[in-house]
Design an enzyme around this catalytic site. Structure first.
Site, PDB file in Angstrom:
ATOM      1  N   ARG A   1      -2.198 -12.769  -5.382  1.00  0.00           N
ATOM      2  CA  ARG A   1      -3.697 -12.726  -5.370  1.00  0.00           C
ATOM      3  C   ARG A   1      -4.214 -12.009  -6.635  1.00  0.00           C
ATOM      4  O   ARG A   1      -3.218 -11.645  -7.497  1.00  0.00           O
ATOM      5  CB  ARG A   1      -4.051 -11.962  -4.072  1.00  0.00           C
ATOM      6  CG  ARG A   1      -3.335 -10.817  -4.366  1.00  0.00           C
ATOM      7  CD  ARG A   1      -4.038  -9.650  -3.232  1.00  0.00           C
ATOM      8  NE  ARG A   1      -2.942  -8.153  -3.206  1.00  0.00           N
ATOM      9  CZ  ARG A   1      -3.003  -7.430  -4.044  1.00  0.00           C
ATOM     10  NH1 ARG A   1      -3.683  -7.479  -5.087  1.00  0.00           N
ATOM     11  NH2 ARG A   1      -2.033  -6.639  -3.945  1.00  0.00           N
TER      12      ARG A   1
ATOM     13  N   GLU B   1       7.985  -6.372  -7.297  1.00  0.00           N
ATOM     14  CA  GLU B   1       7.522  -7.412  -5.947  1.00  0.00           C
ATOM     15  C   GLU B   1       6.249  -8.164  -6.785  1.00  0.00           C
ATOM     16  O   GLU B   1       5.835  -7.931  -7.954  1.00  0.00           O
ATOM     17  CB  GLU B   1       6.793  -6.352  -5.066  1.00  0.00           C
ATOM     18  CG  GLU B   1       5.500  -5.602  -5.502  1.00  0.00           C
ATOM     19  CD  GLU B   1       4.687  -5.240  -4.260  1.00  0.00           C
ATOM     20  OE1 GLU B   1       4.375  -6.044  -3.213  1.00  0.00           O
ATOM     21  OE2 GLU B   1       3.600  -4.442  -4.452  1.00  0.00           O
TER      22      GLU B   1
ATOM     23  N   VAL C   1      -6.971  -5.729  -7.821  1.00  0.00           N
ATOM     24  CA  VAL C   1      -7.885  -4.775  -8.202  1.00  0.00           C
ATOM     25  C   VAL C   1      -8.181  -4.682  -9.553  1.00  0.00           C
ATOM     26  O   VAL C   1      -9.132  -4.662 -10.174  1.00  0.00           O
ATOM     27  CB  VAL C   1      -7.856  -3.528  -7.472  1.00  0.00           C
ATOM     28  CG1 VAL C   1      -8.791  -2.465  -7.890  1.00  0.00           C
ATOM     29  CG2 VAL C   1      -7.606  -3.438  -5.954  1.00  0.00           C
TER      30      VAL C   1
ATOM     31  N   HIS D   1       4.964   1.769 -14.430  1.00  0.00           N
ATOM     32  CA  HIS D   1       4.718   0.711 -13.785  1.00  0.00           C
ATOM     33  C   HIS D   1       3.814  -0.268 -14.573  1.00  0.00           C
ATOM     34  O   HIS D   1       2.782  -0.035 -15.040  1.00  0.00           O
ATOM     35  CB  HIS D   1       3.744   0.931 -12.464  1.00  0.00           C
ATOM     36  CG  HIS D   1       3.128  -0.179 -11.734  1.00  0.00           C
ATOM     37  ND1 HIS D   1       3.485  -0.548 -10.475  1.00  0.00           N
ATOM     38  CD2 HIS D   1       2.558  -1.442 -12.070  1.00  0.00           C
ATOM     39  CE1 HIS D   1       2.886  -1.596 -10.167  1.00  0.00           C
ATOM     40  NE2 HIS D   1       2.145  -2.082 -11.165  1.00  0.00           N
TER      41      HIS D   1
ATOM     42  N   GLU E   1      16.861   0.536  -2.728  1.00  0.00           N
ATOM     43  CA  GLU E   1      16.653   0.252  -4.192  1.00  0.00           C
ATOM     44  C   GLU E   1      16.952   1.786  -4.689  1.00  0.00           C
ATOM     45  O   GLU E   1      16.713   2.640  -4.378  1.00  0.00           O
ATOM     46  CB  GLU E   1      15.303   0.098  -4.852  1.00  0.00           C
ATOM     47  CG  GLU E   1      14.829  -1.372  -4.749  1.00  0.00           C
ATOM     48  CD  GLU E   1      13.621  -1.627  -5.422  1.00  0.00           C
ATOM     49  OE1 GLU E   1      12.896  -0.741  -5.546  1.00  0.00           O
ATOM     50  OE2 GLU E   1      13.284  -2.828  -5.323  1.00  0.00           O
ATOM     51  N   LYS E   2      17.533   1.602  -6.195  1.00  0.00           N
ATOM     52  CA  LYS E   2      17.883   3.001  -6.672  1.00  0.00           C
ATOM     53  C   LYS E   2      16.380   3.355  -7.070  1.00  0.00           C
ATOM     54  O   LYS E   2      15.560   2.525  -7.647  1.00  0.00           O
ATOM     55  CB  LYS E   2      18.539   2.500  -8.120  1.00  0.00           C
ATOM     56  CG  LYS E   2      18.654   3.668  -9.058  1.00  0.00           C
ATOM     57  CD  LYS E   2      20.054   3.993  -9.439  1.00  0.00           C
ATOM     58  CE  LYS E   2      20.151   5.430 -10.260  1.00  0.00           C
ATOM     59  NZ  LYS E   2      20.644   6.312  -9.667  1.00  0.00           N
ATOM     60  N   TYR E   3      16.151   4.676  -6.694  1.00  0.00           N
ATOM     61  CA  TYR E   3      14.918   5.550  -7.182  1.00  0.00           C
ATOM     62  C   TYR E   3      15.151   5.743  -8.726  1.00  0.00           C
ATOM     63  O   TYR E   3      15.652   6.644  -9.013  1.00  0.00           O
ATOM     64  CB  TYR E   3      14.843   6.667  -6.261  1.00  0.00           C
ATOM     65  CG  TYR E   3      13.454   7.300  -6.355  1.00  0.00           C
ATOM     66  CD1 TYR E   3      12.185   6.707  -6.113  1.00  0.00           C
ATOM     67  CD2 TYR E   3      13.355   8.541  -6.965  1.00  0.00           C
ATOM     68  CE1 TYR E   3      11.031   7.368  -6.272  1.00  0.00           C
ATOM     69  CE2 TYR E   3      12.234   9.179  -6.939  1.00  0.00           C
ATOM     70  CZ  TYR E   3      10.973   8.567  -6.835  1.00  0.00           C
ATOM     71  OH  TYR E   3       9.968   9.273  -6.953  1.00  0.00           O
TER      72      TYR E   3
ATOM     73  N   GLY F   1       0.662  -1.174  -0.009  1.00  0.00           N
ATOM     74  CA  GLY F   1      -0.084   0.085  -0.162  1.00  0.00           C
ATOM     75  C   GLY F   1       0.848   1.266   0.142  1.00  0.00           C
ATOM     76  O   GLY F   1       0.347   2.294   0.317  1.00  0.00           O
TER      77      GLY F   1
HETATM   78  P1  ADP Z   1       3.774  -1.607  -2.282  1.00  0.00           P
HETATM   79  O1  ADP Z   1       3.846  -3.014  -2.014  1.00  0.00           O
HETATM   80  O2  ADP Z   1       3.694  -0.729  -0.886  1.00  0.00           O
HETATM   81  O3  ADP Z   1       2.662  -1.179  -3.214  1.00  0.00           O
HETATM   82  P2  ADP Z   1       5.784  -1.441  -4.475  1.00  0.00           P
HETATM   83  O4  ADP Z   1       7.168  -2.151  -4.373  1.00  0.00           O
HETATM   84  O5  ADP Z   1       4.752  -2.219  -5.245  1.00  0.00           O
HETATM   85  O6  ADP Z   1       5.123  -1.018  -2.823  1.00  0.00           O
HETATM   86  O7  ADP Z   1       5.908   0.254  -5.183  1.00  0.00           O
HETATM   87  C1  ADP Z   1       4.696   0.790  -5.189  1.00  0.00           C
HETATM   88  C2  ADP Z   1       4.798   2.062  -6.301  1.00  0.00           C
HETATM   89  O8  ADP Z   1       5.990   2.723  -5.885  1.00  0.00           O
HETATM   90  C3  ADP Z   1       5.396   1.370  -7.605  1.00  0.00           C
HETATM   91  O9  ADP Z   1       4.453   1.261  -8.250  1.00  0.00           O
HETATM   92  C4  ADP Z   1       6.211   2.801  -8.142  1.00  0.00           C
HETATM   93  O10 ADP Z   1       5.263   3.768  -8.425  1.00  0.00           O
HETATM   94  C5  ADP Z   1       7.020   3.267  -6.644  1.00  0.00           C
HETATM   95  N1  ADP Z   1       8.131   2.546  -6.630  1.00  0.00           N
HETATM   96  C6  ADP Z   1       8.693   1.525  -6.086  1.00  0.00           C
HETATM   97  N2  ADP Z   1       9.785   1.416  -6.162  1.00  0.00           N
HETATM   98  C7  ADP Z   1      10.609   2.293  -6.909  1.00  0.00           C
HETATM   99  C8  ADP Z   1      11.621   2.483  -7.431  1.00  0.00           C
HETATM  100  N3  ADP Z   1      12.917   1.787  -7.099  1.00  0.00           N
HETATM  101  N4  ADP Z   1      11.922   3.640  -8.118  1.00  0.00           N
HETATM  102  C9  ADP Z   1      11.034   4.460  -8.446  1.00  0.00           C
HETATM  103  N5  ADP Z   1       9.733   4.148  -8.195  1.00  0.00           N
HETATM  104  C10 ADP Z   1       9.373   3.192  -7.255  1.00  0.00           C
END
Ligand code: ADP
Length: 447
Positions: free
Chosen positions: A291, A287, A294, A208, A200-202, A164
């Site tokens: 399941r 990730e 949505v 997505h 993680e690298k941002y 989330g």
């Molecule tokens: P959660 O399980 O809390 O949803 P996620 O790992 O799926 O977390 O990441 C959710 C969102 O966060 C991704 O869809 C993306 O928009 C952003 N995000 C996650 N990791 C990165 C990253 N390394 N760099 C940039 N944005 C990220």
């Protein structure tokens, strides 16, 4: 095949599962809190059982009450929907220990993918590309600093147990690292009771893009293509498309081949979604969700399948009965998540729905548990409807979406319908030209 399934959820997804069961000739048991006694999923199910007071921890998360409801009604399987207990490995184990079938993956796979560090380790070993970052959990700030120096700023500190969008903090430079480290860990501890974090690298301008997979208990694994879920606010999805406006068939097939081969090796079963960030034509795994998602309807529309029926069929032990080359992608689908929130401030807006009118016509689908006179309770997720359109191509899908949004009426509460209407008119959205950061900026611009 099962003759009776208990649906351990509420709202539109409980209804979605009920509809699949009904069409398969399977009887349904709804469970509900006292706040949901008049909810649509309760009205339509063959039987219903009240499992507790409004707070989710006392009702929809109340494992003992749900297992008792299944036992007294003679249900043979439990569908968890999404959210609530759907990714709780202990729940999956307890369902099976009571002689019932959990409609989902094994508890071991739920546990593995629920720990994002373990998930990344598994994916690395299967040859799936990852976002660069730490090899596992980080114990000290010094370790985080060393990894950040290697992958270069900006970096993201993420909770291993995250979900989330919580427990996730960006550091644009070394000065911000300590703060991000501290806040991410505190948030993770508060939200998940676990302060393990990784780095993680941002990525600065990714999309997505996620891949829908399905596996039976006989070693057959297929994928149903990708969904582009880049339109997000606070890491929460608002609008999803299938296919992605930027991906071609060759890139999809290549990723699909790697992923399905990997999951076959892992012995994965039932539905799942692998989430990736996509930038500079490269995929990087973030990730896996074990399941139904949505946004699964957009996949159903372009593939012409019913994912919930498929989940039920494979959980009952049936073989898929088709191969990857039998799956065809037709046209384009878009889903809008309509929530009971102010479209500008996003303040929750529960309350009584005085009027409700769902749009219709060719290629329009509405998954919603709303009806006129229904009171949206304040205790749960604010999603009240999913408007899904399907058309031969993206341009026609956008035209259809604009038309369907203009027909939809939800009065008495505030909803995000006006925001969706603005998005659909935007030239950049229409061109498919957006990243995960686009919507935040769009929302900040006043209408
Ligand atoms: P959660 O399980 O809390 O949803 P996620 O790992 O799926 O977390 O990441 C959710 C969102 O966060 C991704 O869809 C993306 O928009 C952003 N995000 C996650 N990791 C990165 C990253 N390394 N760099 C940039 N944005 C990220």
């Amino acid at each position: 095949m099962f003759s009776k399934i208990l649906i351990a959820n509420r709202g539109e997804i409980a209804l979605r599962v009920h509809r699949a069961c009904q069409e398969m000739g399977i009887r349904t048991v709804a469970v509900h809190s006292t706040a949901d006694a008049t909810a649509m999923h309760v009205r339509l199910a063959d039987e219903s059982v009240c499992i507790g007071p409004p707070a989710a921890r006392d009702s929809y998360l109340n494992v003992a009450a749900i297992l008792s409801a299944a036992t007294i009604t003679g249900a043979e399987a439990i569908h968890p929907g999404y959210g609530f207990l759907s990714e709780n490995a202990r729940f999956a184990e307890m369902v099976e220990a009571h002689g019932l079938t959990f409609i989902g993956p094994t508890a071991d796979h739920i546990r593995m993918m629920g720990d994002k560090i373990a998930a990344k380790t598994a994916m690395r070993s299967l040859g799936v590309p990852l976002v660069p970052g730490s090899d596992g959990a980080l114990v000290t700030l010094e370790e985080a600093r060393a990894v950040a120096d290697t992958v270069k700023y900006p970096v993201l500190i993420k909770a291993a147990a995250g979900g989330g969008g919580r427990g996730m903090k960006v550091a644009h430079s070394e000065d911000e690292l300590e703060e991000a480290w501290r806040v991410a860990r505190t948030e993770a501890k508060a939200a998940f009771g676990d302060d393990s974090v990784y780095l993680e690298k941002y990525l600065d301008r990714p999309r997505h893009i996620e891949l829908q997979v399905l596996a039976d208990n006989h070693g057959n694994v297929v994928h149903f293509g990708e969904r582009d879920c880049s339109l997000q606010r606070r890491h929460q999805k608002l609008l999803e498309e299938a296919g992605s406006p930027v991906l071609d068939a060759a890139a999809r097939d290549a990723l699909g081949a790697t992923v399905t081969a990997g999951l076959r090796k892992l012995g994965y079963r039932n539905a799942g979604t692998l989430e990736f960030l996509w930038q500079d034509d490269q995929f990087a795994f973030i990730e896996m969700n074990t399941r139904l998602q949505v946004e699964h309807p957009v996949t159903e529309m372009v593939c012409g399948i019913d994912l919930v029926k498929e989940q039920i069929r494979v959980a009952a032990g049936q073989a898929l009965g088709y191969a990857q080359q039998d799956i065809r992608f037709t046209g384009h689908a878009i889903e809008c998540r309509i929530t009971a929130e102010d479209p500008e401030t996003f303040a929750p807006s529960p309350g009584r729905v005085t009027q409700y009118h769902a749009p219709g016509g060719l290629g329009v689908r509405v998954d919603s548990a709303l009806y006129a006179g229904y009171t949206v309770p304040p205790h749960y997720d604010s999603l009240v409807a999913k408007l899904v359109v399907h058309a031969p191509n993206r341009a026609e899908a956008i035209g259809r979406l604009r038309r369907a949004l203009s027909e939809m009426v939800v009065a008495g509460i505030k909803t995000t319908l006006p925001l969706h209407q603005r998005v659909v008119e935007d030239p950049e959205f229409q061109a498919g030209d957006y990243t995960i950061h686009w919507l935040e900026r769009f929302v900040a611009r006043q209408p």
